[in-house]
Design a protein around this motif. Sequence first.
Motif, PDB file in Angstrom:
ATOM      1  N   GLU A  96      28.440  46.164  38.045  1.00  0.00           N
ATOM      2  CA  GLU A  96      29.017  46.008  39.370  1.00  0.00           C
ATOM      3  C   GLU A  96      30.539  45.984  39.339  1.00  0.00           C
ATOM      4  O   GLU A  96      31.190  46.466  40.262  1.00  0.00           O
ATOM      5  CB  GLU A  96      28.491  44.708  40.010  1.00  0.00           C
ATOM      6  CG  GLU A  96      27.026  44.756  40.364  1.00  0.00           C
ATOM      7  CD  GLU A  96      26.715  45.841  41.386  1.00  0.00           C
ATOM      8  OE1 GLU A  96      27.507  46.008  42.329  1.00  0.00           O
ATOM      9  OE2 GLU A  96      25.689  46.516  41.233  1.00  0.00           O
ATOM     10  N   ILE A  97      31.127  45.426  38.286  1.00  0.00           N
ATOM     11  CA  ILE A  97      32.585  45.376  38.199  1.00  0.00           C
ATOM     12  C   ILE A  97      33.155  46.759  37.894  1.00  0.00           C
ATOM     13  O   ILE A  97      34.266  47.098  38.316  1.00  0.00           O
ATOM     14  CB  ILE A  97      33.019  44.343  37.143  1.00  0.00           C
ATOM     15  CG1 ILE A  97      32.719  42.933  37.653  1.00  0.00           C
ATOM     16  CG2 ILE A  97      34.492  44.474  36.808  1.00  0.00           C
ATOM     17  CD1 ILE A  97      33.098  41.837  36.691  1.00  0.00           C
ATOM     18  N   LEU A 134      36.651  43.113  44.440  1.00  0.00           N
ATOM     19  CA  LEU A 134      36.588  42.503  43.101  1.00  0.00           C
ATOM     20  C   LEU A 134      36.716  40.984  43.191  1.00  0.00           C
ATOM     21  O   LEU A 134      36.002  40.247  42.495  1.00  0.00           O
ATOM     22  CB  LEU A 134      37.692  43.067  42.215  1.00  0.00           C
ATOM     23  CG  LEU A 134      37.385  44.356  41.457  1.00  0.00           C
ATOM     24  CD1 LEU A 134      38.638  44.867  40.756  1.00  0.00           C
ATOM     25  CD2 LEU A 134      36.266  44.149  40.450  1.00  0.00           C
ATOM     26  N   VAL A 138      33.823  38.475  41.917  1.00  0.00           N
ATOM     27  CA  VAL A 138      34.033  37.480  40.860  1.00  0.00           C
ATOM     28  C   VAL A 138      33.704  36.082  41.375  1.00  0.00           C
ATOM     29  O   VAL A 138      33.098  35.268  40.661  1.00  0.00           O
ATOM     30  CB  VAL A 138      35.484  37.554  40.347  1.00  0.00           C
ATOM     31  CG1 VAL A 138      35.783  36.383  39.412  1.00  0.00           C
ATOM     32  CG2 VAL A 138      35.715  38.869  39.604  1.00  0.00           C
ATOM     33  N   SER A 269      28.625  41.271  48.014  1.00  0.00           N
ATOM     34  CA  SER A 269      28.349  41.427  46.585  1.00  0.00           C
ATOM     35  C   SER A 269      26.879  41.689  46.307  1.00  0.00           C
ATOM     36  O   SER A 269      26.530  42.127  45.208  1.00  0.00           O
ATOM     37  CB  SER A 269      28.796  40.167  45.827  1.00  0.00           C
ATOM     38  OG  SER A 269      28.032  39.052  46.247  1.00  0.00           O
TER      39      SER A 269
END
Length: 314
Positions: A96-97, A134, A138, A269
Amino acid sequence: REQVLQMFVIGILVSIGLSLILASTIANPLSDLAAAAEAGRDRNARKMSPGRVRIPDLTARPDEIGRLSGALRGMVAALYDRIEANEQFAADVAHEIKNPLASLRSAVGTMRVAKRDDQREKLLEVIEHDVIRLDRLVSDISNASRLDSELVKEDEEDFDLLKMLGNLNEFLGEQARDKGIEYLTDLPKESINITGLEGRLAQVFVNLITNAISFCEDGDAIRVWARKRENRVLVVVEDTGPGIPDGALTKIFKRFYSERPEGQFGNNSGLGLAISKQIVEAHGGVIWAENIRPTDADITSDPLGARFVVGLPV
């Protein structure tokens, strides 16, 4: 003297026989269990036998050793499940990042050769969107990784579920009405007390209601209602939005899966429903999603909206 000697010899033979029986039925099985447990702890033993730790299966025994074997086997299985879940979670996080990072890398590389100001402005918007994505990702990953330990450490308390839902409805109802969405509630008059983590369960219902708000448009409606059924309480969040694609009904509770309208891509997310499911199941409850259809007889008809149901023990 001969009788005493005979008694003495018989006593010795009986003692030896009992010792052998005890060794075969108690000492040896315990030694095998200890050796298997030590094999999982000792690094050198793990190098010699890199496979899974195998606890002897003695569950057929009706005594304490059988219970101990079953407990050790269950503990080892739970540890391996947790290890595999952590490995899968790490792989999902890396995947995903990489998506927003790839978009950032492409935007930065394109900006170096962009000559027009409007092109640069558009690329800056892409970069800002990916940075926000992002940051959100996170933060959600951090919350998800701490959830297991917090669910174990926090103390459960008795609280009024309907009072908590009433406070949420008052706050989130304003958000819905500001968007032109009709917000309806139908809660029992009598209080419903449950035992659990009020803050975590509130997080579940906030997530369900805000999801419904995000999918609804001006003129749609959201209904939150609850009913007590014997030893269970059901809390339902319904909306008249576009519904859930049939192929997504079995996926929406998976980590990082997000089924969003085109204009909302990257704004979530995909961890919200997965976290909600984990919290509900930690309280001994269940959660599921379904489409609201004009008739149950025709499952191919277009949905009238989506329904999320949370069942909790009372």
